[in-house]
Design a protein around this motif. Sequence first.
Motif, PDB file in Angstrom:
ATOM      1  N   GLU A  66       0.840  -1.213   0.000  1.00 61.41           N
ATOM      2  CA  GLU A  66       0.000   0.000   0.000  1.00 61.41           C
ATOM      3  C   GLU A  66       0.868   1.253   0.000  1.00 61.41           C
ATOM      4  OE1 GLU A  66      -3.240  -0.179  -0.358  1.00 61.41           O
ATOM      5  OE2 GLU A  66      -2.913  -2.338  -0.412  1.00 61.41           O
ATOM      6  N   ALA A  67       1.931   1.217   0.775  1.00 60.77           N
ATOM      7  CA  ALA A  67       2.806   2.398   0.874  1.00 60.77           C
ATOM      8  C   ALA A  67       3.463   2.698  -0.484  1.00 60.77           C
ATOM      9  CB  ALA A  67       3.873   2.172   1.946  1.00 60.77           C
ATOM     10  N   VAL A  68       3.896   1.652  -1.172  1.00 60.01           N
ATOM     11  CA  VAL A  68       4.511   1.872  -2.489  1.00 60.01           C
ATOM     12  C   VAL A  68       3.476   2.466  -3.450  1.00 60.01           C
ATOM     13  CG1 VAL A  68       5.455   0.697  -4.519  1.00 60.01           C
ATOM     14  CG2 VAL A  68       6.329   0.136  -2.239  1.00 60.01           C
ATOM     15  N   ALA A  69       2.269   1.922  -3.412  1.00 56.50           N
ATOM     16  CA  ALA A  69       1.208   2.436  -4.300  1.00 56.50           C
ATOM     17  C   ALA A  69       0.947   3.916  -3.998  1.00 56.50           C
ATOM     18  CB  ALA A  69      -0.064   1.610  -4.135  1.00 56.50           C
ATOM     19  N   ASP A  70       0.869   4.251  -2.714  1.00 55.70           N
ATOM     20  CA  ASP A  70       0.622   5.644  -2.320  1.00 55.70           C
ATOM     21  C   ASP A  70       1.782   6.541  -2.743  1.00 55.70           C
ATOM     22  OD1 ASP A  70      -1.715   4.863  -1.201  1.00 55.70           O
ATOM     23  OD2 ASP A  70      -1.031   4.975   0.886  1.00 55.70           O
ATOM     24  N   ALA A  71       3.003   6.057  -2.560  1.00 55.48           N
ATOM     25  CA  ALA A  71       4.182   6.872  -2.907  1.00 55.48           C
ATOM     26  C   ALA A  71       4.185   7.177  -4.405  1.00 55.48           C
ATOM     27  CB  ALA A  71       5.462   6.134  -2.509  1.00 55.48           C
ATOM     28  N   VAL A  72       3.971   6.171  -5.203  1.00 50.07           N
ATOM     29  CA  VAL A  72       4.023   6.350  -6.658  1.00 50.07           C
ATOM     30  C   VAL A  72       2.878   7.258  -7.130  1.00 50.07           C
ATOM     31  CG1 VAL A  72       3.815   5.110  -8.852  1.00 50.07           C
ATOM     32  CG2 VAL A  72       5.279   4.194  -7.053  1.00 50.07           C
ATOM     33  N   ALA A  73       1.764   7.244  -6.386  1.00 49.80           N
ATOM     34  CA  ALA A  73       0.605   8.063  -6.764  1.00 49.80           C
ATOM     35  C   ALA A  73       0.787   9.537  -6.425  1.00 49.80           C
ATOM     36  CB  ALA A  73      -0.646   7.527  -6.072  1.00 49.80           C
ATOM     37  N   ALA A  74       1.878   9.899  -5.774  1.00 49.47           N
ATOM     38  CA  ALA A  74       2.090  11.319  -5.440  1.00 49.47           C
ATOM     39  C   ALA A  74       2.035  12.150  -6.718  1.00 49.47           C
ATOM     40  CB  ALA A  74       3.446  11.494  -4.755  1.00 49.47           C
ATOM     41  N   PRO A  75       1.264  13.243  -6.684  1.00 48.58           N
ATOM     42  CA  PRO A  75       1.027  13.983  -7.923  1.00 48.58           C
ATOM     43  C   PRO A  75       2.251  14.700  -8.474  1.00 48.58           C
ATOM     44  CG  PRO A  75      -0.009  15.081  -6.045  1.00 48.58           C
ATOM     45  CD  PRO A  75       0.514  13.769  -5.549  1.00 48.58           C
ATOM     46  N   ARG A  76       3.158  15.109  -7.582  1.00 49.42           N
ATOM     47  CA  ARG A  76       4.348  15.812  -8.062  1.00 49.42           C
ATOM     48  C   ARG A  76       5.528  14.858  -8.069  1.00 49.42           C
ATOM     49  NH1 ARG A  76       4.866  21.365  -7.141  1.00 49.42           N
ATOM     50  NH2 ARG A  76       6.763  20.978  -5.965  1.00 49.42           N
ATOM     51  N   PRO A  77       6.441  15.015  -9.047  1.00 47.00           N
ATOM     52  CA  PRO A  77       7.608  14.136  -9.067  1.00 47.00           C
ATOM     53  C   PRO A  77       8.367  14.239  -7.750  1.00 47.00           C
ATOM     54  CG  PRO A  77       7.534  15.479 -11.054  1.00 47.00           C
ATOM     55  CD  PRO A  77       6.473  16.014 -10.138  1.00 47.00           C
ATOM     56  N   ALA A  78       8.612  13.101  -7.150  1.00 46.21           N
ATOM     57  CA  ALA A  78       9.261  13.060  -5.838  1.00 46.21           C
ATOM     58  C   ALA A  78      10.490  12.173  -5.926  1.00 46.21           C
ATOM     59  CB  ALA A  78       8.270  12.500  -4.808  1.00 46.21           C
ATOM     60  N   VAL A  79      11.195  12.092  -4.812  1.00 43.47           N
ATOM     61  CA  VAL A  79      12.233  11.079  -4.648  1.00 43.47           C
ATOM     62  C   VAL A  79      11.651  10.055  -3.680  1.00 43.47           C
ATOM     63  CG1 VAL A  79      14.556  10.585  -3.825  1.00 43.47           C
ATOM     64  CG2 VAL A  79      14.091  12.738  -5.031  1.00 43.47           C
ATOM     65  N   ILE A  80      11.613   8.796  -4.100  1.00 53.02           N
ATOM     66  CA  ILE A  80      11.014   7.742  -3.275  1.00 53.02           C
ATOM     67  C   ILE A  80      12.118   6.800  -2.794  1.00 53.02           C
ATOM     68  CG2 ILE A  80       9.375   5.833  -3.189  1.00 53.02           C
ATOM     69  CD1 ILE A  80       7.833   7.185  -5.497  1.00 53.02           C
ATOM     70  N   ALA A  81      12.328   6.768  -1.485  1.00 52.07           N
ATOM     71  CA  ALA A  81      13.284   5.827  -0.888  1.00 52.07           C
ATOM     72  C   ALA A  81      12.488   4.611  -0.424  1.00 52.07           C
ATOM     73  CB  ALA A  81      14.011   6.477   0.290  1.00 52.07           C
TER      74      ALA A  81
END
Length: 178
Positions: A66-81
């Motif tokens: 769920e956390a990965v799905a939420d992270a990738v769904a962030a509307p602005r380009p982010a850095v995901i660790a």
Amino acid sequence: MTGEHRHVVLVGLMGAGKSAVGRRCAQRLDRELIDTDELVEAAAGVPVTEIFAAEGESGFRSREVEAVADAVAAPRPAVIACGGGAVLDARSRQRLAEGGFVVWLTAPVGVLAARVADDESRPLLAGGDPAAELARLADLREPAYRSVADVVIDTGGRSPDEVAEVVIEALERSEAPA
Ligand code: S3P
């Protein structure tokens, strides 16, 4: 994934430097840093160690999907660790590979073990021989990391700042018109 509006995704084993490098990349790119372990902890209201204790690894992994799905769904380009095992789930692998420029941070097992020494926040390394467990996980997970990686960066002998520099160069190269 190609194009400039994508996340930078950091994957790799515990001790690879995902959080430290992620912080620096986020600063330099002026982006939000999203840490999947932090999302899991925020949703659960307790630290990762307590989730493992109460729900086992499988409970943690469900939350991590769920956390990965939420992270990738962030509307602005982010850095995901990502947590080290975030690539174990096929749906997560697909989401990460489609949603971002995926950087696999590696290091020799001895280096990883030294970096995580005395850190008790990682239940998978508690109790046993951390170097042996990291070696086992490295073998087991290598295909999963490889399958999502756009680029592989060896962090051994490099500071987090130096690795961040290499990550950003690789990102820029990937975005340069052919
Ligand atoms: C894990 C890595 C940890 C955390 C959990 C499980 C793993 O994150 O998600 O303890 O399976 O490799 P870091 O890689 O940030 O230590």
